[in-house]
Scaffold this motif. Structure first.
Motif, PDB file in Angstrom:
ATOM      1  N   LYS A 352       0.812  -1.214   0.000  1.00 16.04           N
ATOM      2  CA  LYS A 352       0.000   0.000   0.000  1.00 16.04           C
ATOM      3  C   LYS A 352       0.847   1.266   0.000  1.00 16.04           C
ATOM      4  O   LYS A 352       0.309   2.373  -0.070  1.00 16.04           O
ATOM      5  CB  LYS A 352      -0.929   0.006   1.211  1.00 16.04           C
ATOM      6  CG  LYS A 352      -1.991  -1.079   1.158  1.00 16.04           C
ATOM      7  CD  LYS A 352      -3.129  -0.798   2.118  1.00 16.04           C
ATOM      8  CE  LYS A 352      -4.279  -1.771   1.894  1.00 16.04           C
ATOM      9  NZ  LYS A 352      -5.450  -1.445   2.742  1.00 16.04           N
ATOM     10  N   GLY A 353       2.158   1.092   0.074  1.00 22.69           N
ATOM     11  CA  GLY A 353       3.048   2.237   0.172  1.00 22.69           C
ATOM     12  C   GLY A 353       2.884   3.287  -0.898  1.00 22.69           C
ATOM     13  O   GLY A 353       2.943   4.492  -0.602  1.00 22.69           O
ATOM     14  N   PRO A 354       2.679   2.910  -2.181  1.00 21.20           N
ATOM     15  CA  PRO A 354       2.551   3.936  -3.220  1.00 21.20           C
ATOM     16  C   PRO A 354       1.393   4.897  -3.012  1.00 21.20           C
ATOM     17  O   PRO A 354       1.355   5.961  -3.633  1.00 21.20           O
ATOM     18  CB  PRO A 354       2.363   3.107  -4.501  1.00 21.20           C
ATOM     19  CG  PRO A 354       3.006   1.792  -4.202  1.00 21.20           C
ATOM     20  CD  PRO A 354       2.721   1.550  -2.741  1.00 21.20           C
ATOM     21  N   ARG A 355       0.432   4.538  -2.110  1.00 24.07           N
ATOM     22  CA  ARG A 355      -0.746   5.395  -1.915  1.00 24.07           C
ATOM     23  C   ARG A 355      -0.756   6.082  -0.553  1.00 24.07           C
ATOM     24  O   ARG A 355      -1.741   6.740  -0.213  1.00 24.07           O
ATOM     25  CB  ARG A 355      -2.016   4.552  -2.072  1.00 24.07           C
ATOM     26  CG  ARG A 355      -2.123   3.870  -3.429  1.00 24.07           C
ATOM     27  CD  ARG A 355      -3.473   3.198  -3.617  1.00 24.07           C
ATOM     28  NE  ARG A 355      -3.701   2.130  -2.640  1.00 24.07           N
ATOM     29  CZ  ARG A 355      -3.252   0.889  -2.791  1.00 24.07           C
ATOM     30  NH1 ARG A 355      -2.518   0.563  -3.848  1.00 24.07           N
ATOM     31  NH2 ARG A 355      -3.521  -0.035  -1.891  1.00 24.07           N
ATOM     32  N   ILE A 356       0.322   5.919   0.254  1.00 22.86           N
ATOM     33  CA  ILE A 356       0.320   6.465   1.615  1.00 22.86           C
ATOM     34  C   ILE A 356       1.341   7.583   1.725  1.00 22.86           C
ATOM     35  O   ILE A 356       2.516   7.415   1.385  1.00 22.86           O
ATOM     36  CB  ILE A 356       0.626   5.369   2.655  1.00 22.86           C
ATOM     37  CG1 ILE A 356      -0.407   4.242   2.584  1.00 22.86           C
ATOM     38  CG2 ILE A 356       0.655   5.966   4.058  1.00 22.86           C
ATOM     39  CD1 ILE A 356      -0.108   3.081   3.504  1.00 22.86           C
ATOM     40  N   LYS A 357       0.914   8.724   2.223  1.00 21.37           N
ATOM     41  CA  LYS A 357       1.796   9.852   2.478  1.00 21.37           C
ATOM     42  C   LYS A 357       1.564  10.327   3.904  1.00 21.37           C
ATOM     43  O   LYS A 357       0.413  10.436   4.322  1.00 21.37           O
ATOM     44  CB  LYS A 357       1.512  10.991   1.476  1.00 21.37           C
ATOM     45  CG  LYS A 357       2.500  12.134   1.559  1.00 21.37           C
ATOM     46  CD  LYS A 357       2.219  13.188   0.496  1.00 21.37           C
ATOM     47  CE  LYS A 357       3.237  14.321   0.592  1.00 21.37           C
ATOM     48  NZ  LYS A 357       2.995  15.378  -0.435  1.00 21.37           N
ATOM     49  N   PRO A 358       2.622  10.612   4.688  1.00 20.26           N
ATOM     50  CA  PRO A 358       4.043  10.582   4.339  1.00 20.26           C
ATOM     51  C   PRO A 358       4.524   9.178   3.953  1.00 20.26           C
ATOM     52  O   PRO A 358       3.879   8.179   4.248  1.00 20.26           O
ATOM     53  CB  PRO A 358       4.739  11.055   5.630  1.00 20.26           C
ATOM     54  CG  PRO A 358       3.684  11.723   6.442  1.00 20.26           C
ATOM     55  CD  PRO A 358       2.416  11.027   6.098  1.00 20.26           C
ATOM     56  N   VAL A 359       5.669   9.140   3.320  1.00 20.17           N
ATOM     57  CA  VAL A 359       6.228   7.891   2.822  1.00 20.17           C
ATOM     58  C   VAL A 359       6.425   6.905   3.967  1.00 20.17           C
ATOM     59  O   VAL A 359       6.996   7.248   5.009  1.00 20.17           O
ATOM     60  CB  VAL A 359       7.574   8.156   2.116  1.00 20.17           C
ATOM     61  CG1 VAL A 359       8.248   6.845   1.729  1.00 20.17           C
ATOM     62  CG2 VAL A 359       7.374   9.047   0.897  1.00 20.17           C
ATOM     63  N   ARG A 360       5.929   5.702   3.782  1.00 19.87           N
ATOM     64  CA  ARG A 360       6.156   4.656   4.773  1.00 19.87           C
ATOM     65  C   ARG A 360       7.582   4.118   4.619  1.00 19.87           C
ATOM     66  O   ARG A 360       8.022   3.782   3.502  1.00 19.87           O
ATOM     67  CB  ARG A 360       5.170   3.508   4.589  1.00 19.87           C
ATOM     68  CG  ARG A 360       3.758   3.814   4.983  1.00 19.87           C
ATOM     69  CD  ARG A 360       3.531   4.058   6.445  1.00 19.87           C
ATOM     70  NE  ARG A 360       3.900   2.950   7.309  1.00 19.87           N
ATOM     71  CZ  ARG A 360       3.420   2.779   8.549  1.00 19.87           C
ATOM     72  NH1 ARG A 360       2.552   3.636   9.059  1.00 19.87           N
ATOM     73  NH2 ARG A 360       3.823   1.765   9.283  1.00 19.87           N
ATOM     74  N   PRO A 361       8.343   4.009   5.717  1.00 18.52           N
ATOM     75  CA  PRO A 361       9.710   3.489   5.608  1.00 18.52           C
ATOM     76  C   PRO A 361       9.768   2.058   5.100  1.00 18.52           C
ATOM     77  O   PRO A 361      10.742   1.669   4.449  1.00 18.52           O
ATOM     78  CB  PRO A 361      10.257   3.618   7.035  1.00 18.52           C
ATOM     79  CG  PRO A 361       9.069   3.818   7.912  1.00 18.52           C
ATOM     80  CD  PRO A 361       8.013   4.455   7.080  1.00 18.52           C
ATOM     81  N   GLU A 362       8.728   1.262   5.378  1.00 18.80           N
ATOM     82  CA  GLU A 362       8.711  -0.112   4.876  1.00 18.80           C
ATOM     83  C   GLU A 362       8.765  -0.121   3.342  1.00 18.80           C
ATOM     84  O   GLU A 362       9.507  -0.893   2.720  1.00 18.80           O
ATOM     85  CB  GLU A 362       7.445  -0.845   5.345  1.00 18.80           C
ATOM     86  CG  GLU A 362       7.310  -0.943   6.858  1.00 18.80           C
ATOM     87  CD  GLU A 362       6.445   0.170   7.440  1.00 18.80           C
ATOM     88  OE1 GLU A 362       5.764  -0.076   8.439  1.00 18.80           O
ATOM     89  OE2 GLU A 362       6.469   1.291   6.887  1.00 18.80           O
TER      90      GLU A 362
END
Length: 577
Positions: A352-362
């Motif tokens: 799901k990282g591409p859609r979460i801001k701030p950037v998830r470190p994972e």
């Protein structure tokens, strides 16, 4: 032309394989450095801070296996070496520290910058010598060199300027370094170990840095015994790759089925590990055997049923000649299944990282893992950088993972990567830096990297906080305090200093920004990644005191008017987004 003590020093160090000396020159050290200039065979790496230099030297020495010199002038210059020498001691890096000293006529007069090297370096040095007579030079240098190389750790030579400049009649000679000895337990102890293994229904393996040269032997043993293989952070790079029986790590960085495997087995084999977090190791219900080359490691973390002194490669090779094969895979399959399930959970914020801001470190570190070369060398600052490297940077036969794993000093990653780049020119060297560590030490010596045009990638986890300290405060039940600060735009700072700067604020820019950084070869890169400041990473096993601490901390935060912080931290870390 006269032949001085300094000349003898550098000739013997060069003959022993020293290729680089990191440090800063200064008055008490000037005669020593002048000898280095005359020698011409050892490269001097001028850094802006001695601590940066010794961290760089530790990575250089650890990964090449060759001795590396560091230097600092009398008093303040030598004290700056301390943290790096502790890392050398804990990580097993052959470092020869050359400390400037006051002239012999001033010793014990409380002169300016006078320091007693025996007292100061007692904790961190395997051998400390103070030269007060040129006649000492050859045997002292010989002892220091052999100690550093054969015992794999730091030594200190404190050399007054007048002694360094004095003539000596000693002549340099080749320093012969014996090959590492093969060391395994006695036949009687090996028979006892074989019986314990054969009698156990289930066996688990937990390995550390002592498995550095024993990957194939340990994997063969695990297949023979149907044994899951867990590992410490220092053991991850040696035991994770090409290992179908790998079950991850335990501890607060832990993931996978390692905790369950080592705590549910009938017999646990602790191979070359001095894992310090005893609360994650099993109690008396599990029989435990520990094998290590260092006798002082045996049994100091947990009570044992058998402790043996031996190197893992030759001991396990001998063990394989005697143990019977086990065929029941149920225990192994259970913990591999647990590992696979936990790995699926760890992919939540990656997917799901591409859609979460701030950037998830994972998402950030998983993308870095995907883009980096198969022989990349990764270095992590102490703190949350260790969490993300442990979980999302995958090992390989030629990949290397390193940090201040046993001393836990701040700000090691950038200098480690710098030293590795000098030792392996052109190889991808990547520092995963906390923003606190980067501003503490790395920023000043970015100028050193620019000057030398070293292609080191420094990925800064910019979250305006000492993230791991914040987690520790919450674990202890405290309201987070004193951990927040305001950062500059590190990419712009890097550009102003002559390095390449890349700023990542949007998840859509992660892949492109990291790819650009890894492709840049004309000097250092600083990737300023603005990441989620409240991202947490729960281990596969949460001790009761940790869960209790977080609960208490959240309650105190609510009572002190921080309900919005608690809600946001909970929502952002229980996979609701």
């Amino acid at each position: 032309m006269s032949h001085t003590v300094a000349d003898l020093l550098w000739e013997m160090l060069s003959n022993a394989g020293v290729q680089r000396c990191y440090g800063i020159v200064g008055d008490a050290l000037n005669p020593v450095i002048d000898g280095l200039r005359r020698n011409g065979k050892i490269e001097f790496i001028h850094v802006r801070h001695e601590e940066y230099g010794v961290f760089a030297a530790v990575a250089d020495a650890y990964h090449t296996g060759n001795p590396v010199a560091v230097c600092g002038t009398a008093g303040p210059g030598t004290t700056h070496l301390f943290n790096g020498l502790m890392d050398a001691l804990k990580e097993g890096a052959p470092i020869i520290a050359i400390a400037g000293d006051v002239e012999t006529s001033l010793i014990d007069t409380s002169a300016l910058e006078e320091l007693n090297p025996y007292q100061f370096f007692e904790t961190t040095s395997l051998y400390t010598a103070r030269l007060v007579n040129p006649a000492q030079a050859r045997p002292v240098f010989q002892t220091a060199i052999l100690t550093a190389i054969l015992e794999r750790g730091p030594v200190v030579l404190s050399i007054p300027g007048d002694v360094a400049a004095a003539d000596t009649v000693a002549h340099p000679h080749e320093v012969r370094i014996p090959a590492p000895a093969m060391l395994r337990p006695s036949d009687a102890d090996m028979h006892l170990l074989v019986k314990m293994i054969d009698d156990a229904q289930t066996v688990a393996i937990f390995g550390g840095d002592g498995c550095r040269d024993a990957h194939d032997e340990v994997l063969q043993l695990s297949r023979r015994l149907q044994a899951p293989v867990g590992y410490s952070f220092r053991g991850k790079q040696w035991l994770e790759y090409d290992n179908p029986n790998a079950v991850g790590m335990t501890g607060l960085l832990g993931y996978g089925g390692a905790y369950g495997a080592i705590n549910e087995a009938d017999l646990l084999l602790l191979l070359g590990t001095d894992f310090p977090f005893s609360e994650f190791l099993p109690g008396d219900r599990v029989k435990k055997v520990q094998i290590d080359t260092k006798p002082k490691h045996i049994g100091r973390r947990t009570a044992l049923d058998l402790g043996l002194v031996g190197d893992i490669k030759s001991t396990v090779a001998a063990l394989l000649q005697g143990v019977r094969e086990k065929t029941d895979r149920r225990f192994l399959d259970k913990h591999i299944g647990a590992t696979n399930s936990f790995n699926d959970l760890m992919q939540h914020y990656v997917t799901k990282g591409p859609r979460i801001k701030p950037v998830r470190p994972e998402f950030l570190i998983a993308t870095l893992n995907e883009l980096a070369s198969d022989d990349a060398m990764f270095f992590a600052d102490t703190g949350t950088a260790c969490i993300w490297m442990a979980r999302y940077i995958k090992g390989g036969p030629n990949r290397r993972l390193f940090g201040s794993f046993s001393w836990a000093s701040m700000a090691n990653a950038a200098p480690n990567a710098f030293g590795a780049q000098l030792a392996f020119p052109g190889r991808q060297t990547i520092a995963i830096c906390g923003d606190g560590g980067f501003t503490m030490l790395a920023l000043g010596d970015l100028s050193t990297q620019v000057q030398r045009k070293t292609p080191v990638v420094q990925l800064v986890l910019n979250n305006d906080t000492l993230g791991f300290v914040k987690i520790e405060q919450q674990e202890a039940g405290f309201v987070p305090f004193g951990v927040d600060f305001k950062n500059p735009n590190f990419a712009k700072v890097a550009e102003a200093m002559g390095a390449k700067g890349i700023r990542i604020e949007d998840p859509g820019d992660v892949r492109e920004g990291l790819a650009e950084a890894l492709a840049y070869k004309d000097g250092p890169v600083v990737v300023d990644a603005v990441v989620d400041p409240i991202a947490l990473s729960l281990p596969s096993h949460v001790p009761f005191h940790t869960a209790k601490g977080f609960t208490l901390s959240f309650a105190k935060q609510v009572l002190s008017g921080r309900l919005d912080n608690v809600i946001k931290e909970t929502v952002d870390n229980v996979r609701l987004v």
